[in-house]
Design a protein around this motif. Structure first.
Motif, PDB file in Angstrom:
ATOM      1  N   PRO A 215       0.785  -1.247   0.000  1.00 48.53           N
ATOM      2  CA  PRO A 215       0.000   0.000   0.000  1.00 48.53           C
ATOM      3  C   PRO A 215       0.814   1.294   0.000  1.00 48.53           C
ATOM      4  N   ILE A 216       1.738   1.414  -0.947  1.00 47.73           N
ATOM      5  CA  ILE A 216       2.553   2.624  -1.009  1.00 47.73           C
ATOM      6  C   ILE A 216       1.744   3.840  -1.452  1.00 47.73           C
ATOM      7  N   ALA A 217       0.576   3.616  -2.062  1.00 49.35           N
ATOM      8  CA  ALA A 217      -0.264   4.737  -2.483  1.00 49.35           C
ATOM      9  C   ALA A 217      -0.754   5.538  -1.283  1.00 49.35           C
ATOM     10  N   PHE A 218      -0.688   4.931  -0.077  1.00 47.45           N
ATOM     11  CA  PHE A 218      -1.125   5.623   1.129  1.00 47.45           C
ATOM     12  C   PHE A 218       0.011   6.387   1.800  1.00 47.45           C
ATOM     13  N   ILE A 219       1.208   6.358   1.198  1.00 44.86           N
ATOM     14  CA  ILE A 219       2.330   7.122   1.733  1.00 44.86           C
ATOM     15  C   ILE A 219       2.287   8.561   1.246  1.00 44.86           C
ATOM     16  N   ALA A 220       1.771   8.785   0.049  1.00 47.78           N
ATOM     17  CA  ALA A 220       1.704  10.156  -0.478  1.00 47.78           C
ATOM     18  C   ALA A 220       0.434  10.418  -1.267  1.00 47.78           C
ATOM     19  N   TYR A 221       0.105   9.559  -2.218  1.00 47.96           N
ATOM     20  CA  TYR A 221      -0.972   9.860  -3.158  1.00 47.96           C
ATOM     21  C   TYR A 221      -2.319  10.100  -2.476  1.00 47.96           C
ATOM     22  N   TYR A 222      -2.849   9.092  -1.799  1.00 47.00           N
ATOM     23  CA  TYR A 222      -4.180   9.234  -1.206  1.00 47.00           C
ATOM     24  C   TYR A 222      -4.248  10.312  -0.120  1.00 47.00           C
ATOM     25  N   ASP A 231     -11.413  19.119  -3.973  1.00 48.96           N
ATOM     26  CA  ASP A 231     -12.736  18.991  -4.600  1.00 48.96           C
ATOM     27  C   ASP A 231     -12.972  17.604  -5.183  1.00 48.96           C
ATOM     28  N   GLU A 232     -11.954  16.752  -5.192  1.00 42.31           N
ATOM     29  CA  GLU A 232     -12.114  15.411  -5.758  1.00 42.31           C
ATOM     30  C   GLU A 232     -11.384  14.384  -4.889  1.00 42.31           C
ATOM     31  N   VAL A 233     -11.733  14.379  -3.602  1.00 45.34           N
ATOM     32  CA  VAL A 233     -11.077  13.477  -2.650  1.00 45.34           C
ATOM     33  C   VAL A 233     -11.812  12.136  -2.619  1.00 45.34           C
ATOM     34  N   LEU A 236     -10.880   6.531  -0.168  1.00 41.11           N
ATOM     35  CA  LEU A 236      -9.645   5.962   0.366  1.00 41.11           C
ATOM     36  C   LEU A 236      -8.749   7.032   0.995  1.00 41.11           C
ATOM     37  N   SER A 237      -8.854   8.267   0.511  1.00 36.77           N
ATOM     38  CA  SER A 237      -8.076   9.349   1.109  1.00 36.77           C
ATOM     39  C   SER A 237      -8.550   9.628   2.534  1.00 36.77           C
ATOM     40  N   TRP A 238      -9.862   9.695   2.716  1.00 38.04           N
ATOM     41  CA  TRP A 238     -10.405   9.948   4.052  1.00 38.04           C
ATOM     42  C   TRP A 238     -10.148   8.769   4.993  1.00 38.04           C
ATOM     43  N   LEU A 239     -10.038   7.575   4.417  1.00 38.51           N
ATOM     44  CA  LEU A 239      -9.785   6.390   5.231  1.00 38.51           C
ATOM     45  C   LEU A 239      -8.307   6.193   5.545  1.00 38.51           C
ATOM     46  N   SER A 240      -7.429   6.951   4.895  1.00 34.15           N
ATOM     47  CA  SER A 240      -5.992   6.724   5.049  1.00 34.15           C
ATOM     48  C   SER A 240      -5.495   6.860   6.503  1.00 34.15           C
ATOM     49  N   PRO A 241      -6.034   7.793   7.329  1.00 36.00           N
ATOM     50  CA  PRO A 241      -5.595   7.802   8.740  1.00 36.00           C
ATOM     51  C   PRO A 241      -5.913   6.498   9.462  1.00 36.00           C
ATOM     52  N   LEU A 242      -7.124   5.976   9.249  1.00 35.15           N
ATOM     53  CA  LEU A 242      -7.504   4.715   9.870  1.00 35.15           C
ATOM     54  C   LEU A 242      -6.631   3.578   9.359  1.00 35.15           C
TER      55      LEU A 242
END
Length: 267
Positions: A215-222, A231-233, A236-242
């Motif tokens: 899950p490297i996409a959660f290191i920067a992208y998401y 405006d286009e979140v 998965l971006s909002w879930l990234s802290p969890l």
């Protein structure tokens, strides 16, 4: 036995940190050379984007300064694993030689005791470069700034860091079960180089891998999308802290499972 609290561990950590920094400062030439090497490595990444975008004005809808933002975000996000968890690289050696057994007899958390012994101070140069890149790209893109945005930035950077820390913890801990664990740790570390790119530029197969398997996409992208493109979140971006917290907790449990079963050389 009385359970030790956060205050106890903080006091112990800062004492260990002070001793480690004193030890490193006794070899100043090595520290200076390593820091310069780290800075030039990051500059090379910065230059690679500049060269790339001289030929292409954008990549799959991502402009030069947006890519720089992701690059800076990833540098800041991976700094904690560089500074605070660098001892994971020595774990396999301690396990195979039997030196790890000493950590099993102290009346403090094994994971904390082992990880706190090393602080890679040259990672602070990476942090400074990452923050500078973020500020530069932030201004060029024209992103707004409010206390709420700053709070979001801090929260999502911290939780993004937890993903990289979790990946390294889990990879390093495989040494408790397999002999050639270095290759697992090296592979996971190499994958972090892809964190500075938006996952949307990869094929669907790699998007799936970089989101759900490695899950490297959660290191920067998401996480960065919350600031970069509010405006286009995606969800998965909002879930990234969890996700960051859960992954770190699972990696900690995996690391501790191996450590608590360790019984000396050859385990």
């Amino acid at each position: 036995m009385k359970k030790k609290g956060l205050g106890f561990y903080l006091r112990i950590y800062f004492k260990i940190l002070a001793q480690d920094i004193k030890s490193k400062m006794s070899y100043r030439a090595d520290f200076i050379i390593s820091t310069i090497g780290m800075i030039f490595t990051n500059i090379a990444g910065f230059v690679s984007f500049w060269i790339m975008f001289r030929s292409f004005p954008s990549i799959n809808g991502w402009g030069y300064y947006e890519m720089l933002f992701l690059y800076g975000f990833s540098l800041v996000a991976i700094t904690p694993v560089q500074c605070l968890f660098d001892n994971n690289w020595s774990l396999r050696i301690a396990v195979y030689t039997g030196d790890f057994i000493k950590y099993c007899f102290r009346p403090i958390n094994i994971f904390f005791y082992y990880q706190s012994e090393v602080f890679d101070i040259k990672g602070l140069g990476q942090l400074a470069f990452g923050i500078g890149t973020l500020i530069y790209s932030w201004n060029k893109i024209g992103l707004g700034f409010t206390p709420l945005i700053l709070l979001k930035m801090i929260v999502f950077l911290i939780t993004a860091s937890l993903v990289m820390i979790a990946m390294q913890n889990a990879a390093a801990a495989t040494c408790f079960w397999i002999m050639n664990s270095f290759y697992v740790l090296d592979l996971v570390t190499r994958f972090k180089d892809y964190a500075k790119y938006p996952v949307t530029i990869f094929s669907p197969v790699f998007r799936f891998i970089f989101t759900f398997l490695m899950p490297i996409a959660f290191i920067a992208y998401y996480p960065s999308l919350v600031i970069l493109r509010p405006d286009e979140v995606p969800l998965l971006s909002w879930l990234s802290p969890l996700i960051g917290v859960v992954f770190f907790w699972l990696s900690y449990k995996f690391w501790m499972r191996g450590a608590l079963k360790y019984n000396g050389t050859g385990s």
